[in-house]
Motif scaffolding. Structure first.
Motif, short mmCIF file in Angstrom:
data_model
loop_
_atom_site.label_atom_id
_atom_site.label_comp_id
_atom_site.label_asym_id
_atom_site.label_seq_id
_atom_site.Cartn_x
_atom_site.Cartn_y
_atom_site.Cartn_z
N UNK A 18 -14.88 17.44 -43.41
CA UNK A 18 -14.94 16.57 -42.25
C UNK A 18 -14.41 15.20 -42.67
N UNK A 19 -13.42 14.72 -41.91
CA UNK A 19 -12.84 13.40 -42.16
C UNK A 19 -13.22 12.48 -41.01
N UNK A 20 -13.29 11.18 -41.25
CA UNK A 20 -13.81 10.26 -40.23
C UNK A 20 -12.88 9.98 -39.07
N UNK A 21 -11.59 10.25 -39.25
CA UNK A 21 -10.59 9.92 -38.22
C UNK A 21 -9.27 10.58 -38.60
N UNK A 22 -8.32 10.51 -37.68
CA UNK A 22 -6.97 10.97 -38.00
C UNK A 22 -6.39 10.07 -39.10
N UNK A 23 -5.64 10.62 -40.04
CA UNK A 23 -5.04 9.78 -41.08
C UNK A 23 -3.90 8.95 -40.51
N UNK A 24 -3.58 7.85 -41.20
CA UNK A 24 -2.46 7.00 -40.79
C UNK A 24 -1.13 7.72 -41.02
N UNK A 25 -1.07 8.54 -42.07
CA UNK A 25 0.12 9.31 -42.39
C UNK A 25 -0.31 10.51 -43.24
N UNK A 26 0.60 11.44 -43.38
CA UNK A 26 0.40 12.61 -44.24
C UNK A 26 1.48 12.57 -45.31
N UNK A 27 1.08 12.76 -46.56
CA UNK A 27 2.01 12.69 -47.67
C UNK A 27 2.42 14.10 -48.09
N UNK A 28 3.72 14.37 -48.09
CA UNK A 28 4.26 15.65 -48.53
C UNK A 28 4.94 15.41 -49.88
N UNK A 29 4.19 15.60 -50.95
CA UNK A 29 4.66 15.31 -52.30
C UNK A 29 5.40 16.51 -52.88
N UNK A 30 6.50 16.24 -53.58
CA UNK A 30 7.29 17.32 -54.17
C UNK A 30 7.05 17.48 -55.68
N UNK A 31 5.98 16.89 -56.22
CA UNK A 31 5.72 17.07 -57.64
C UNK A 31 5.39 18.55 -57.90
N UNK A 32 5.47 18.94 -59.17
CA UNK A 32 5.28 20.35 -59.49
C UNK A 32 3.88 20.84 -59.10
N UNK A 33 2.87 20.00 -59.22
CA UNK A 33 1.52 20.42 -58.87
C UNK A 33 1.35 20.58 -57.36
N UNK A 34 1.76 19.58 -56.60
CA UNK A 34 1.58 19.65 -55.14
C UNK A 34 2.38 20.79 -54.51
N UNK A 35 3.61 21.00 -54.97
CA UNK A 35 4.39 22.07 -54.37
C UNK A 35 3.81 23.44 -54.70
N UNK A 36 3.30 23.60 -55.90
CA UNK A 36 2.70 24.89 -56.27
C UNK A 36 1.34 25.09 -55.60
N UNK A 100 -6.64 21.78 -37.49
CA UNK A 100 -5.87 22.34 -36.38
C UNK A 100 -4.59 21.54 -36.17
N UNK A 101 -3.51 22.22 -35.89
CA UNK A 101 -2.22 21.55 -35.71
C UNK A 101 -2.29 20.46 -34.65
N UNK A 102 -3.01 20.72 -33.57
CA UNK A 102 -3.11 19.73 -32.49
C UNK A 102 -3.74 18.43 -32.96
N UNK A 103 -4.71 18.51 -33.87
CA UNK A 103 -5.40 17.31 -34.33
C UNK A 103 -4.53 16.46 -35.25
N UNK A 104 -3.47 17.05 -35.83
CA UNK A 104 -2.57 16.33 -36.72
C UNK A 104 -1.22 16.03 -36.06
#
Length: 119
Positions: A18-36, A100-104
């Motif tokens: 549970x998060x308190x609100x919608x985030x300001x942005x979403x980070x799509x990181x391409x580092x080896x850990x995040x992509x895997x 849910x996709x709608x919430x983001x």
């Protein structure tokens, strides 16, 4: 948590966040850990996020000073969040893909070039 709080879950529902609100942005990181791990990250202070359910975590061995530990559901394996390992890191990452996709919808997705960061 306020009335704007959002709840998300892993695929099997064993871990709920549970998060308190919608985030300001979403980070799509391409580092080896995040992509895997297959996650896209929303950031909050650790005290703002409620996590229910059992997770496992991992600490990188390929960097001299790991700064975070990703967590995943012990049942279905979905990446759920990461926690900071450094005292001065005052945020944690929550996998925005669990909501849910709608919430983001409409939230800016930023591409982070983590592959160019020093290890």
């Amino acid at each position: 948590m306020s009335s704007e709080a959002l709840s998300g879950a892993c695929h099997c529902g064993a871990v709920r966040l549970t998060i308190p609100r919608r985030p300001d942005f979403i980070n799509d990181c391409n580092c080896s850990l995040c992509t895997k791990r297959g996650a896209i990250w929303a950031y909050f202070r650790p005290g703002e996020v409620r996590i229910e359910g059992d997770t496992h975590s991992y600490v990188r061995a390929d960097t001299p000073t790991p700064c975070l530990a990703p967590h995943w559901c012990t049942t279905c394996g979905c990446t759920t969040h990461w926690t900071p390992l450094l005292a001065d890191l005052e945020r944690m990452g929550v996998n925005a893909g669990l909501f849910e996709l709608e919430s983001m919808a409409g939230i800016e997705i930023r591409a982070a070039d983590g592959r160019s960061w020093p290890v």
